[in-house]
Design an enzyme around this catalytic site. Sequence first.
Site, PDB file in Angstrom:
ATOM      1  N   SER A 250       4.455 -42.319 -53.265  1.00 55.37           N
ATOM      2  CA  SER A 250       5.687 -42.782 -53.914  1.00 55.37           C
ATOM      3  C   SER A 250       6.757 -41.704 -53.903  1.00 55.37           C
ATOM      4  CB  SER A 250       5.471 -43.199 -55.377  1.00 55.37           C
ATOM      5  OG  SER A 250       4.485 -44.186 -55.477  1.00 55.37           O
ATOM      6  N   ASP A 322      -7.282 -34.370 -58.085  1.00 58.10           N
ATOM      7  CA  ASP A 322      -8.686 -34.592 -57.706  1.00 58.10           C
ATOM      8  C   ASP A 322      -9.463 -35.025 -58.947  1.00 58.10           C
ATOM      9  OD1 ASP A 322     -11.210 -34.590 -56.686  1.00 58.10           O
ATOM     10  OD2 ASP A 322     -11.173 -32.546 -55.925  1.00 58.10           O
ATOM     11  N   VAL A 324     -12.263 -37.153 -58.671  1.00 59.54           N
ATOM     12  CA  VAL A 324     -13.567 -37.634 -58.214  1.00 59.54           C
ATOM     13  C   VAL A 324     -14.369 -36.449 -57.693  1.00 59.54           C
ATOM     14  CG1 VAL A 324     -14.757 -39.023 -56.477  1.00 59.54           C
ATOM     15  CG2 VAL A 324     -12.733 -39.930 -57.624  1.00 59.54           C
ATOM     16  N   ASP A 325     -15.627 -36.368 -58.098  1.00 57.99           N
ATOM     17  CA  ASP A 325     -16.514 -35.309 -57.612  1.00 57.99           C
ATOM     18  C   ASP A 325     -17.841 -35.909 -57.177  1.00 57.99           C
ATOM     19  OD1 ASP A 325     -15.044 -32.747 -58.103  1.00 57.99           O
ATOM     20  OD2 ASP A 325     -15.039 -33.516 -60.151  1.00 57.99           O
TER      21      ASP A 325
END
Length: 798
Positions: A250, A322, A324-325
């Site tokens: 965006s 980040d 997500v792991d």
Amino acid sequence: MKLAKKIGYIILALILLIVISGYLFVQLHKPDYSGEKKLLNLQNEVQVYFDEYGIPHIYGQSEEDAFRVLGYVHAQDRLWQMELLRRIGSGGLSEVFGKDLIGTDKFFLSLGIDEASKEAISKLDGNSEGVSIINAYLDGLNQFVEEGPTPVEFYLTGIDKTKFTITDVYNTMGYMAFSFAMGHKTDPLLSNIKDKLGPEYLKDLAIHSDSSTVWIRNYKKSSKDSIGNSVTAMVTDALSKLKLPLFEGSNSWVLAPPKTKNGKVIFANDPHIGFAQPSVWYEAHIETPTYSKYGYHIAGIPFPVLGHNRDIAYGMTMFENDDVDFYYEENNPDNANQYRHNGTWTNYEKVTKSIKVKDSVDVEFTFKKSVHGPILNGIANQIQGERPISMYWVYTQEENTVVDAFYEISHATNLSEFTSALPKIHAPGLNIMYGDAEGNIGWFATAKLWQIPDNINTKLVYEPDNRPNDNREFLKFEKNPQAVNPPWNYVYSANNQPDSVSGMLYPGYYLPENRAKRIVQLLDPKNDWDKNDISSMILDVNSPVHLEIAEDLMSSLNSKELTEKEIKVLDVMKAWDGTYSLDNIGGTMYTRWVYYVLVNTFRDELGEEMFKQLLDTHILKRTIAPMIANENSIWWDDINTSDAKETRETILRNSFTDAISSLEKDFGTDTQEWTWNKVHTLEHGHPIGQVDALRSFFNVGPFPVEGTREVINNLAFPYDSTGLYKVSSGPSTRRIVDFSDVENSISILPTGQSGNPFSEHYKDQAEMYVNGVFRKMMMNKDEIQKSSEMLTFIPNEN
């Protein structure tokens, strides 16, 4: 002869009957934009004025009445879209589309969106104003489900209409959060590259922040001074085939009074989302004694995610942090149902789910969960090998108050009230943009961010001996990147790397500096911006970064070694100004050349599957410029050749030849025929429109369209071998709010307001959109009444 006449009359009668039946079917299944309707539980009459683009302007005596009516009119235009979006998080797509979606349903069920929704709902105060409004919206929506005409898609797929619940609202928000998370695509891929090729092959990929690129600047001052892919490759592929909107990127910028001609804030926002039909946003203007908002709504969610009134305007871009792991879990060698946790063997949690499948029996499956999240082996096909991998996602692991946040944001009346709601957005990570009539501007990176140890690389799957503690230390919201009323008098976001007020550059999947660099280049020198200037800027299709890359590409060629034909092509490239207009040729040649550079650089080491996965990541977008400028990268050598090591110059030269041959094959040897309009097109696909016989009825387009990847008018496409750049994502709306003249603020939708193919507003904005035309976001009641149809809702006393 008489028999022939009789047969002729019978055939004519049948044709007439079919035509009349078809006409009646269409008329009965169109949305109602005028007349009178009775609505249960309505306390007072509500007037809805539909303007010339089918946007409802709702006037009620209370918020509950207004949102009850919103639920009804939203459903009559978008019920099919609501149905699909609520099914994603709860694993209900196979019931509509059959066995091909079983893998997708398994993945989403394992993510735990549905469980997280139910847990969040269990903590709600049923008597709160926010919950009352949600229930009112659902009440109106469900009255349409019960009484309104059935959308044609329900007939074609054979599913029944069923009522919506508050769980559906939260599940739709969960799907939105998932589509923001680039880590699903990136982390396992980088680990695979490291394991297959070695860690040295990661060094030249733009994994970490580059201090030489344009960052978003933070700014804080005291209040007294203030003036106011690999895991989800199959999932992504399935959702893209269904033409469901995925959130991509965006732009937004907000100018303070000293930067504008009229001395008032100007707000601009164009969220980049995967194109689909219907498009993602439903516009609605609501006025009550206590609430005023011109808002943009996601199907099935009552509170506007974007909005403005006469006092404030807000919007968003994707933060790209980040959240997500992935973890390698260590199984007990004597018991596969246990894993090592804190030095002891711990039982996996086992979860069994059932999936309804169209034209088949239900599918039951069981998966394991560790403390970090679901074990993806056996769920995501791309997880290979025996080592179990679990996935941690902030959205499902932490308390979910996102819906509450958007209720508070939409009801804020000033900067203080607005900012107090932002800490409730834990995921997805959003850049929230703000401007108001008092002259305040702001950018806030909203997400729940944790203090990452220096020895942790969040872009790789965590090994058992090098991973964060389970009890993560989260930063206070005040530490998040943000800027309020900075002295340079504007804020912006283009999904690029933000600076940090806490001395730490937060890891993420940020986009390259291309759009940010152009935005700053345009905003910095000018201090007399007006709405027309901003509308030209939001349509800008020039890339100074692409020009820099093109210079690097051309400098690698030795003109003495080029053929006459190649010199002619090179001259075309030298004359190119970096603009992606429909008739430009340089952009076509540049894009084809870059594609072959990527093929000839990466595909030999990665293989076809991993190469395709790399093409779909933000990291690759960030890697293109530094890689082409890097003469010593390990990637330049073609491992398939046994001769001398290939160099950068060899790869770039061969790619130049490949690009020319490809374009000649497609368009002939005359370079004047290699124009951008022949390769860059936009078609808005509907899930049912994937059937060839129904494509022309449900899909909108295709249209040749200006723009490209990572210009301000970011009309992006996937790289592939076809050489046709079919636009997959771009501005889901272009929206400009000028506080010197709020009632003449402007916007546009990619296709139309309605998702009902029988509505005149199904695609009435599509050509305006590709031509860069805007329309007014009407807020003046007298003007609205003069130019609108009126649908009146009255209480049903039965």
